[in-house]
Every structure is written in C-alpha cells, then in structure tokens.
Design a protein around this motif. Structure first.
Motif, PDB file in Angstrom:
ATOM      1  N   SER A  14      43.564  30.336  42.602  1.00 35.30           N
ATOM      2  CA  SER A  14      42.534  29.769  43.147  1.00 35.30           C
ATOM      3  C   SER A  14      41.931  28.690  42.370  1.00 35.30           C
ATOM      4  O   SER A  14      41.108  28.016  42.965  1.00 35.30           O
ATOM      5  N   SER A  45      32.192  40.161  38.343  1.00 36.22           N
ATOM      6  CA  SER A  45      31.604  40.123  39.373  1.00 36.22           C
ATOM      7  C   SER A  45      30.993  41.559  39.769  1.00 36.22           C
ATOM      8  O   SER A  45      31.123  42.543  38.864  1.00 36.22           O
ATOM      9  N   ARG A  74      26.292  29.659  42.424  1.00 36.57           N
ATOM     10  CA  ARG A  74      27.327  29.939  43.133  1.00 36.57           C
ATOM     11  C   ARG A  74      28.403  29.335  42.976  1.00 36.57           C
ATOM     12  O   ARG A  74      28.294  28.151  42.123  1.00 36.57           O
ATOM     13  N   LYS A  76      33.048  28.673  43.071  1.00 34.79           N
ATOM     14  CA  LYS A  76      34.370  28.670  44.094  1.00 34.79           C
ATOM     15  C   LYS A  76      35.458  28.218  43.369  1.00 34.79           C
ATOM     16  O   LYS A  76      35.191  27.577  42.011  1.00 34.79           O
ATOM     17  N   THR A  83      40.929  28.901  48.325  1.00 32.03           N
ATOM     18  CA  THR A  83      39.452  28.870  48.391  1.00 32.03           C
ATOM     19  C   THR A  83      38.962  28.122  49.351  1.00 32.03           C
ATOM     20  O   THR A  83      38.972  26.900  49.139  1.00 32.03           O
ATOM     21  N   TRP A  84      38.590  28.549  50.551  1.00 25.62           N
ATOM     22  CA  TRP A  84      37.987  27.884  51.760  1.00 25.62           C
ATOM     23  C   TRP A  84      36.643  27.298  51.579  1.00 25.62           C
ATOM     24  O   TRP A  84      36.040  26.439  52.158  1.00 25.62           O
ATOM     25  N   ASP A  85      35.941  28.234  51.036  1.00 24.37           N
ATOM     26  CA  ASP A  85      34.432  28.163  50.793  1.00 24.37           C
ATOM     27  C   ASP A  85      33.917  28.519  49.370  1.00 24.37           C
ATOM     28  O   ASP A  85      34.846  28.979  48.824  1.00 24.37           O
ATOM     29  N   VAL A  86      32.631  28.562  49.385  1.00 19.00           N
ATOM     30  CA  VAL A  86      31.971  29.053  48.202  1.00 19.00           C
ATOM     31  C   VAL A  86      32.236  30.734  47.962  1.00 19.00           C
ATOM     32  O   VAL A  86      32.193  31.351  49.270  1.00 19.00           O
ATOM     33  N   ASP A  87      32.284  31.173  46.809  1.00 12.74           N
ATOM     34  CA  ASP A  87      32.324  32.694  46.721  1.00 12.74           C
ATOM     35  C   ASP A  87      31.155  33.297  47.280  1.00 12.74           C
ATOM     36  O   ASP A  87      29.830  32.784  47.156  1.00 12.74           O
ATOM     37  N   PRO A  88      30.954  34.283  48.150  1.00 12.42           N
ATOM     38  CA  PRO A  88      30.198  34.911  49.063  1.00 12.42           C
ATOM     39  C   PRO A  88      28.893  35.634  47.938  1.00 12.42           C
ATOM     40  O   PRO A  88      27.806  35.626  48.539  1.00 12.42           O
ATOM     41  N   LEU A  89      29.160  35.988  46.880  1.00 11.19           N
ATOM     42  CA  LEU A  89      27.851  36.514  46.100  1.00 11.19           C
ATOM     43  C   LEU A  89      27.587  35.700  45.058  1.00 11.19           C
ATOM     44  O   LEU A  89      28.160  35.049  44.307  1.00 11.19           O
TER      45      LEU A  89
END
Length: 105
Positions: A14, A45, A74, A76, A83-89
C-alpha cells in the motif's frame, strides 16, 4: 512512549513506490514531530492492527475546534494500484504510535 521506535513496512504494497515492503522506518512520538498532511505515521487502528500510511487531511471535530481530544487525521496509502481512496476511519491522536522521520525505502 517518549522514545523513537523502529517499524517495518508490511507486505501489503500500500505504500509503494514511496516505501517498499520490508522497509525499516524510524518514528518519533507525535509530541516531537507533528502529524501534518504529507507526513507518514504509524498508528494502531480500532481493530488493533498496526498501519503505516500517509496523513492526507487533519481536522478537529470538538465544539471549540481546538480541543486536543477532537483532533483527527485521515490517512491513505501511496500506491494508487492498491489504495483507491482514503482510509475509511479517522485516526485520533491517541492512536498514533509515531511520526516517520526516516526510512530505508
């Protein structure tokens, strides 16, 4: 802890191409180096796993907007193929284990 710590990048890919799997990193406690956008942090996390990702955005959701308990980041990974987007949490200040200041790549 108030001492620097060493971390090893996992085998998820990642953080490529910035950091290769197995890279060794030196991280300092956040009190010594701010977790600001662009910096890489090591954090635990909510599921208890350790992650190494880049800070993408920071904010504060406390009523005053300045309370340390309301601070969040936030994150990523760097690899667009993984990794397509930012981490969800959101990552809260007490989850940060260290801010990376050196890496072997």
């Amino acid at each position: 802890s108030a001492v620097p710590s060493f971390w090893t990048v996992g085998d998820t890919g990642s953080m490529r191409p910035s950091l290769e799997d197995g890279a060794v990193l030196l991280a300092v406690p956040p009190a010594f180096c701010a977790a600001i956008p662009g910096r890489i942090i090591a954090f635990k996390s909510l599921n208890g796993k350790d992650y190494i990702h880049r800070v993408y955005q920071v904010g504060n959701d406390s009523p005053s907007g300045t309370d340390a308990a309301g601070w969040w980041a936030r994150t990523k990974g760097d690899n667009p193929a993984v990794t397509w987007d930012v981490d969800p949490l959101l990552v809260r200040a007490d989850q940060i284990q260290g801010v990376v200041i050196w890496g072997s790549k």
